[in-house]
Design an enzyme around this catalytic site. Sequence first.
Site, PDB file in Angstrom:
ATOM      1  N   HIS A  17       0.667  -1.142  -0.040  1.00 15.31           N
ATOM      2  CA  HIS A  17       0.084   0.177  -0.168  1.00 15.31           C
ATOM      3  C   HIS A  17       1.022   1.282  -0.060  1.00 15.31           C
ATOM      4  CE1 HIS A  17      -3.946   2.004   1.885  1.00 15.31           C
ATOM      5  NE2 HIS A  17      -3.077   2.936   0.976  1.00 15.31           N
ATOM      6  N   HIS A  19       1.108   4.591  -2.414  1.00 15.53           N
ATOM      7  CA  HIS A  19       0.860   5.622  -3.355  1.00 15.53           C
ATOM      8  C   HIS A  19       1.961   6.344  -3.899  1.00 15.53           C
ATOM      9  CE1 HIS A  19      -3.600   5.268  -2.602  1.00 15.53           C
ATOM     10  NE2 HIS A  19      -2.932   5.251  -1.426  1.00 15.53           N
ATOM     11  N   HIS A 197      -9.654   0.628  -1.441  1.00 18.15           N
ATOM     12  CA  HIS A 197      -9.425   1.442  -0.153  1.00 18.15           C
ATOM     13  C   HIS A 197     -10.962   1.165   0.602  1.00 18.15           C
ATOM     14  CE1 HIS A 197      -5.769   2.942  -1.653  1.00 18.15           C
ATOM     15  NE2 HIS A 197      -5.583   3.902  -0.440  1.00 18.15           N
ATOM     16  N   GLU A 200     -11.336   3.178   5.926  1.00 13.05           N
ATOM     17  CA  GLU A 200     -10.142   3.924   6.492  1.00 13.05           C
ATOM     18  C   GLU A 200     -11.058   5.048   7.353  1.00 13.05           C
ATOM     19  OE1 GLU A 200      -8.283   6.250   3.467  1.00 13.05           O
ATOM     20  OE2 GLU A 200      -6.654   6.884   4.881  1.00 13.05           O
ATOM     21  N   ASP A 278       1.810   4.029   2.904  1.00 13.92           N
ATOM     22  CA  ASP A 278       0.685   4.789   2.110  1.00 13.92           C
ATOM     23  C   ASP A 278       1.399   5.876   1.507  1.00 13.92           C
ATOM     24  OD1 ASP A 278      -1.852   5.297   1.317  1.00 13.92           O
ATOM     25  OD2 ASP A 278      -2.591   6.144   3.456  1.00 13.92           O
ATOM     26  N   ASP A 279       1.360   7.176   2.132  1.00 16.17           N
ATOM     27  CA  ASP A 279       2.070   8.315   1.539  1.00 16.17           C
ATOM     28  C   ASP A 279       3.173   8.807   2.376  1.00 16.17           C
ATOM     29  OD1 ASP A 279      -0.258   8.903  -0.598  1.00 16.17           O
ATOM     30  OD2 ASP A 279      -1.282   8.530   0.998  1.00 16.17           O
TER      31      ASP A 279
HETATM   32  N1  HPA Z   1      -6.802   7.265   1.341  1.00 17.25           N
HETATM   33  C1  HPA Z   1      -7.287   7.521   0.067  1.00 17.25           C
HETATM   34  N2  HPA Z   1      -6.818   7.974  -1.053  1.00 17.25           N
HETATM   35  C2  HPA Z   1      -5.492   8.056  -0.931  1.00 17.25           C
HETATM   36  C3  HPA Z   1      -4.803   7.963   0.227  1.00 17.25           C
HETATM   37  C4  HPA Z   1      -5.599   7.419   1.322  1.00 17.25           C
HETATM   38  O1  HPA Z   1      -4.995   6.938   2.450  1.00 17.25           O
HETATM   39  N3  HPA Z   1      -3.426   7.973  -0.110  1.00 17.25           N
HETATM   40  C5  HPA Z   1      -3.544   8.568  -1.257  1.00 17.25           C
HETATM   41  N4  HPA Z   1      -4.650   8.556  -1.892  1.00 17.25           N
HETATM   42 ZN    ZN Z   2      -3.650   4.748   0.468  1.00 18.36          ZN
END
Ligand code: HPA
Ligand code: ZN
Length: 318
Positions: A17, A19, A197, A200, A278-279
């Site tokens: 996971h 991006h 996703h 969350e 994630d990011d």
């Molecule tokens: N959630 C939804 N969209 C996203 C995320 C996330 O954690 N990171 C980058 N785009």
């Molecule tokens: Zn994500």
Amino acid sequence: MEDIREFIKSLPKAELHLHIEGSLEPELMMKLAKRNNVEIPFDSVEEIKAAYNFSNLQSFLDIYYQGAAVLIQEEDFFDLTWEYLLRAKDDGIVHTEIFFDPQTHTDRGISFETVINGISKALTKAKKELNITSHLIMCFLRHLSEDEAFKTLEMSLPYKHLIKAVGLDSSEVGHPPSKFERVFKAAIEHGFLTVAHAGEEGPTEYIWEAINLLDVKRIDHGVRCTEDEKLVSYLVEKKIPLTVCPLSNLKLCVVDHLKDHNLKEMLDMGLHVMVNSDDPAYFGGYLGENFYQCYKELSLSKEDLIKLCENSISASFL
Ligand code: HPA
Ligand code: ZN
């Protein structure tokens, strides 16, 4: 302390996971803004970093889409991906499954080809030079329409051999998986695997929808599943992996403190969870840092760390 960091690094692991646009470091953002003559509302790396204070998913997405505007040429996508892969190597990642958001770029007039060629060339180089294998996952932006997702799917078909799966990201609440049922069906018919996703910020119903309507092989995030006992039992029984992102959840206020994160609880319930970043350029740490912070704040054992890494490999599309 340092011992445990070395131990974490030594464990072979997969990241599932991530991006790629979320690995754009402020330094590279500045460099690409100059190289491409793109105006950004920041004058320094420090100013960019100071803007990274988020109250929820949307407050992050607004900044994240703005940052991606510096990505123009194929070599920008290459540089972005290569920088991530060097960090992945440093964290002991042997395999990575990378999300990319074509619509973030095609909507600005960048061609699908430019995006995927830049990313793919870095992945090929990583296989040769870093011994890291990879798959690409193309995400549809869920705040955009079904029709736009269909157009993106169409655009991806000449590059189908480079893409393993489709996913669903961006603003979750108000954009349930059911909105994309038909386009996911079409993607499956074209031979793509599916992930999404869910859970969350969105409710447990979205996790059920992702499973029942999108036929997902993994749930991305999914941390809210523990609100629904039946769902937990189902996820355990069917061994559906959840790609958990602890520092992301902290930065986007899904949890107030890392100590409150349910990762350890999920692991102990027998859920197929692993750790992801994630990011990482926006959330304060790459994969090794996510592991280390969880080890510290959730009192994970070495066995837990090993289990998380084993889960990452078995949940991969290898
Ligand atoms: N959630 C939804 N969209 C996203 C995320 C996330 O954690 N990171 C980058 N785009
Ligand atoms: Zn994500």
